[in-house]
Design an enzyme around this catalytic site. Structure first.
Site, mmCIF file in Angstrom:
data_model
loop_
_atom_site.group_PDB
_atom_site.id
_atom_site.type_symbol
_atom_site.label_atom_id
_atom_site.label_comp_id
_atom_site.label_asym_id
_atom_site.label_seq_id
_atom_site.Cartn_x
_atom_site.Cartn_y
_atom_site.Cartn_z
ATOM 1 N N GLU A 45 0.811 -0.939 0.019
ATOM 2 C CA GLU A 45 -0.052 -0.229 0.042
ATOM 3 C C GLU A 45 0.859 0.960 0.322
ATOM 4 O O GLU A 45 1.758 1.843 1.302
ATOM 5 C CB GLU A 45 -0.691 -0.155 1.205
ATOM 6 C CG GLU A 45 -1.700 -1.027 1.361
ATOM 7 C CD GLU A 45 -2.416 -1.259 2.778
ATOM 8 O OE1 GLU A 45 -2.685 -0.231 3.554
ATOM 9 O OE2 GLU A 45 -3.112 -2.380 2.577
ATOM 10 N N ASP A 56 -5.089 8.975 10.601
ATOM 11 C CA ASP A 56 -3.876 8.244 10.898
ATOM 12 C C ASP A 56 -3.383 8.724 11.595
ATOM 13 O O ASP A 56 -3.972 9.759 12.579
ATOM 14 C CB ASP A 56 -2.844 8.590 9.826
ATOM 15 C CG ASP A 56 -3.102 8.391 7.705
ATOM 16 O OD1 ASP A 56 -3.423 7.381 8.220
ATOM 17 O OD2 ASP A 56 -3.175 8.870 7.160
#
Length: 255
Positions: A45, A56
């Site tokens: 990824e 995140d």
């Protein structure tokens, strides 16, 4: 058949590694990809840096901020990846937020992904109903698989809808927290893993968030087809640079 689906058809427990494009240094992207494939990773990824990465945790946020400072842009990433399929064979997925893709032009973005040999996209802030109504035909035209996230709070109805419009795997978030913030899995999380497994969805599940070592990788893959490691690998890059990727991967599982 898309490389993602080919890989999912195997019988091994799959390891996906996330890293931020353009980090630690702008020109590290291709080296990291090649080293990960050589080290036995099944999926990669590639994070497209964004200034406001809501899902995140601090580790990936900081890498994203540094990558942007290094000069990483959408065009730069596609330029770095333009020859990647001359050497790299495993599935490559771009993970990023929808706003930069929308600004770039969704169809143009998908076309560039196809040209570079990108197999799929993970876009945490693109709602599944919006994708299904407005963008699915574009993704399919360019052969790009869109991968959706589910969490412990996602309703069964929504999970089944996501499953119905998906073709690849479902990204199963282990907890409601941001990336890199959990340590091991408690009984509630394991019950969630078992509940999703029992739904017998048509798409396999790969678990992310909270996978950081061999123990958590094995725990996750007891209930799912594979697991994703992001923050722990980004921390490794921060501490060790790009020269010890193979030792990090070997420590996760017996290859």
């Amino acid at each position: 058949m898309n490389r993602i689906n080919k890989t999912l058809n195997g019988d091994k427990k799959l390891l996906s590694i996330y890293f931020t494009a353009g980090y630690p240094k702008l020109e590290d992207t291709v080296k990291i990809i090649k080293d990960l494939e050589t080290s036995g990773v099944d999926f990669i990824e590639i994070g497209l840096p964004f200034s406001d990465p809501l899902a995140d945790g601090p580790t990936i946020q900081e890498s994203s901020t540094q990558a942007l400072k290094n000069g990483m842009t959408t065009n730069m990433l596609f330029n770095q990846l333009k020859d990647i399929r001359e050497t790299v064979k495993i599935p490559l997925i771009i993970m990023g937020y929808f706003n930069p893709m929308l600004q770039y032009g969704v169809e143009k973005f998908c076309q560039k992904c196809q040209e570079a040999g990108i197999d799929g996209l993970i876009i945490p802030d693109l709602p599944v109903n919006v994708y299904n109504e407005e963008y699915k035909a574009i993704f399919e035209h360019y052969g790009i698989i869109n991968i959706f996230l589910i969490t412990p709070q996602t309703s069964e109805e929504r999970i089944r809808f996501i499953d119905s419009v998906s073709d690849g795997f479902i990204y199963m978030v282990s907890s409601a927290s941001v990336t890199g913030s959990t340590k091991g899995f408690g009984e509630d999380t394991k019950a969630y893993f078992k509940r999703i497994s029992a739904m017998n969805l048509k798409n396999p599940q790969i678990i992310g968030f909270g996978i950081n070592d061999k123990e958590t990788f094995n725990q996750a893959t007891e209930f799912a087809t594979g697991a994703i490691i992001g923050s722990a690998f980004v921390k490794h890059l921060t501490a060790s640079g790009t020269n010890k990727t193979s030792s990090f991967i070997k420590a996760l599982r017996d290859l």
